[in-house]
Design an enzyme around this catalytic site. Sequence first.
Site, PDB file in Angstrom:
ATOM      1  N   ASP A 182      -8.435  -5.121  -6.456  1.00 21.48           N
ATOM      2  CA  ASP A 182      -7.999  -3.923  -5.732  1.00 21.48           C
ATOM      3  C   ASP A 182      -8.344  -2.686  -6.547  1.00 21.48           C
ATOM      4  OD1 ASP A 182      -6.650  -1.950  -4.303  1.00 21.48           O
ATOM      5  OD2 ASP A 182      -4.739  -3.011  -4.239  1.00 21.48           O
ATOM      6  N   HIS A 185      -8.196  -4.353  -1.868  1.00 19.49           N
ATOM      7  CA  HIS A 185      -6.859  -3.937  -1.451  1.00 19.49           C
ATOM      8  C   HIS A 185      -6.366  -4.766  -0.262  1.00 19.49           C
ATOM      9  CE1 HIS A 185      -3.490  -1.269  -1.141  1.00 19.49           C
ATOM     10  NE2 HIS A 185      -3.825  -0.813   0.046  1.00 19.49           N
ATOM     11  N   SER A 213       0.851  -1.185   0.000  1.00 16.62           N
ATOM     12  CA  SER A 213       0.000   0.000   0.000  1.00 16.62           C
ATOM     13  C   SER A 213       0.895   1.246   0.000  1.00 16.62           C
ATOM     14  CB  SER A 213      -0.945  -0.045   1.202  1.00 16.62           C
ATOM     15  OG  SER A 213      -1.991   0.877   1.068  1.00 16.62           O
TER      16      SER A 213
END
EC number: 2.3.1.31
Lengths: 402, 402
Positions: B316, B349, B144
Site C-alpha cells: 500500500d 491499498h 482508508s
Amino acid sequence: MKTDSGTVDVGAFDFECGADIPSLDVAYESYGEFDGSNAVLVCHALTGSQNVAGYGENTAGQARAWWNDIVGAGKAIDTNDYYVVCANVPGSCYGTTGPASPGPDGDPYGTDFPPVTVGDWTRAQRLLLDELGVGRLHAVVGGSVGGMNALDWAQRYPDDVRHLAVVAAAGRLDPQCLALDAIARRAITTDPDWNGGDYYDGDPPTDGLALARQLGHVMYLSKASMERKFGRRAAGRDAQRESFPTDPAAAYFPYRDVESYLDYQAEKFVERFDANSYLYLTRAMDDYDLAEGYEDDADALAAFEGETLLLSFTGDWHFTTEQSESLAESLRELDAPVAHHVVESDHGHDAFLVEPEKVGPPLRDFLDDGVDGRAVHDTEEEPESLPDDRDFAPVHSSLFSR
Amino acid sequence: MKTDSGTVDVGAFDFECGADIPSLDVAYESYGEFDGSNAVLVCHALTGSQNVAGYGENTAGQARAWWNDIVGAGKAIDTNDYYVVCANVPGSCYGTTGPASPGPDGDPYGTDFPPVTVGDWTRAQRLLLDELGVGRLHAVVGGSVGGMNALDWAQRYPDDVRHLAVVAAAGRLDPQCLALDAIARRAITTDPDWNGGDYYDGDPPTDGLALARQLGHVMYLSKASMERKFGRRAAGRDAQRESFPTDPAAAYFPYRDVESYLDYQAEKFVERFDANSYLYLTRAMDDYDLAEGYEDDADALAAFEGETLLLSFTGDWHFTTEQSESLAESLRELDAPVAHHVVESDHGHDAFLVEPEKVGPPLRDFLDDGVDGRAVHDTEEEPESLPDDRDFAPVHSSLFSR
C-alpha cells in the site's frame, strides 16, 4: 567552447508506422569540436530540447540548458574532449518537425502528423549525424525516455555505438506508468480546447496540458523528496489559487505548498510546450519496448559490442533500479561489458537532473575509460559497496520511515 | 440477520467551519441486534456508502455491499454477535445531506454546502447513534479515510470507544497523496461542465470526475498488482476507446488492458458518484491531521483508554505500513494496548477490500479478544513473524523485482 546550432532538413521521412512526410527538419545543437572519433550523442527526455547546455549563462528549466551541470567545458561530458550533439526529436516542438509545424499546405499538421516512435527519433538522429559527417559515435547518452532512445541506438545501429549510457531509464514502462500517461493524455483530449488537435488558431488546451504536466511532476518526485520540499505546509501568503476555477468551500482549506508548486510548474509548462506534442511523445515512450521483435532484451542487444553504463536511482519509481538491474542482467548474459551504477538518492526520477554531483563522476569516467572507469560501480562486481536492501528497494519512501 | 436501513434527521448541524444547515439527514444501515454493549460502528472509505454488507445477495462495487466478505452472519465482523452500524458521511451522495441534496430553497446546495471535515463525519455519526440509542461502542472500525474517521472517534470521544480498528489508514496524508488529490480536484473544476459546482440541472462534469477516479484507482493499486492484472497487454478486440475523444495517430498504438480497465471503472463511477461530493470528501481527507491542535499523535490519543488494532499492507503506497507503525509507536509511548498487524500483500491499498482472508481473522479476534486475540500480530511483540525488510518497505514493487 565552439558551439553550433541549427536545423537540418533531412528530406522526406518515412515513419515506422508507414506514413511519410515530404521533409523533416531536425533542430540540433553541438558543443566542442569533432575530431573524427569523439562524437557523443545526448538524447533528451520527454519535454526536453536540443539545448542540453547553456552558452555560459545559467539558464533554467527542462527545455533550456537542461543538463548544463553535466555537459560543458571541464564538466562530466567535457566539451574540450568530446563533440556533443543533441537533437530535438520528431514530434516535439523545439524546431524539429512535429504536430505544431506547418505541413505541406502551410497549416500546422496537428493530429495529421504521423504517429512517432522512439525508433523514428533514432533514425532521424542518424540522418542528422550523416549530414554532420559523424559516422560511428564514441557514445550515446540519454536520460529517462532519452535512455530508451539510447537503448534503441544500440539495438538499431549496434556498430555505430562504442559506449552506451542509459540514465534513469528502462527497456519499457511498467503498467503503473502506462496508466498515468494514459490519464495525462485523456486530460488533454477531454479539454474542449483541444478540439481534436486543431487548436493552433485558437486557445490551446492549457487546462488539460497543465493537468498532464502536474501528473508528470508527481512521477518525477518521490515521497521523500516531496516530504522534504513541501510537507503538508500551507503556501505563503502571496501564493494564490489563480490558475484554475475553484469554489467557496475550497477557501476553508489551506492552499498547500505542494499545490502551489504544481500550479506554478504547470503554468510555466503550458507556455513552452505543445499539447499535441505531449500526446505524441508520451505515446512513443509508452510504446517503446526494447524486446519487441526479439526473444527478450538480451536478444535485442546481442549484436551490440560496445560497453554499457546503466545509471539508476534508488528513489526513482518512474524508472526503477530493478528495471536497470534487469537490463544489466541481460547484458551479463551476453558477456557484454556492463556496469549498473546505483545512485542512492531520494530525489525520485528527477535525481538524474538535480544531482549532477552523483551523476557526473561515473558518467565522466565511463566516457573516458569504459566500465572500468574509477568512479563507475557495478551492482555485481562490488556488492559490498551497494546500499542495503531497504534503500535498494523501489522506493516510495515514507515520511515516517524509521 | 436483522437489518435496518433508513435516514435520520439529526436536526440543525453546525459544521466545524462555523457554518450550519437547518437539517442534516444521515443515511445508515444496521445489521444484527443491539444488546446494549455490542455496537460496532463501521466507517466507510472515500466513495463508499452505508451499504457495508449485502442482504444475502452478492453485490459488487465499492458503494454497494463494499465489505460483504467481512461483515455478516458468521463472518469476521459477525452480525450474530455484533450490532453493526454504518452511516453515509455528510458531504457524500448516498442519502446523507451533501452538495447534491436540496437545500432550504429546494435547489441542490451545490458548492453552497459548507466545507466538511472528518470531524463533522464523526459528530454526525455520534448524533445518529444517539438517535439509535447507542452510547458506548464496542468498536469503531474503518478502512482508508474511514480509518481516519475511526481515529477521530478515539480522539474526540475517547470514552465512547472500547476497541479501535484502523485499517489501511494513517494519521494524515503525505504530500504525494495530497498532490494527486489536488490534481484530481483540478480535473473536476476545470471541466467546463462543472460550472462552479452548479450543474445539477445540466450535464455533470463527467470528464473531470472520470479523470479524478482514474487517478484514484492508480493510487489504490500497486506496481505489482498492475503488472499481474494488466502487464503491457493490449485490450481484447471488443474493448474500444469510446469514453473520450481521440485522434487518428492514437489508433496506431494499442489500446491497453490497463487503459480499458481504467476507462471502464471511470464510466461506472461517474454514474454513481457526485462530482461536488468528490471535491468535498477529498478535501476532508486531505485536511485530516490527527495531531492538529495537539503536540503530536500520542498527545491526541492520550485520553483514549481502549485497545487499538492497526492493520496495514506492505504493498500500500497510499497509506503505508510506516505510517501505521508511526501510530503504533505513539500508542506504545502512552502504554496503550496496541497491535500493528502488517499484512503481506502486493495488492496495494485495495488489499483491505480484496483480501478478506487476510483482513478477517485479525479483525475477528481483535473484536472478540482485543490485542491478545489469537490471529492478531504485532510488529513489536513478534518480530520474527514479520515479513523481511524488503517486503516491509513501502512498496512500489517492480515488475522486475528479483
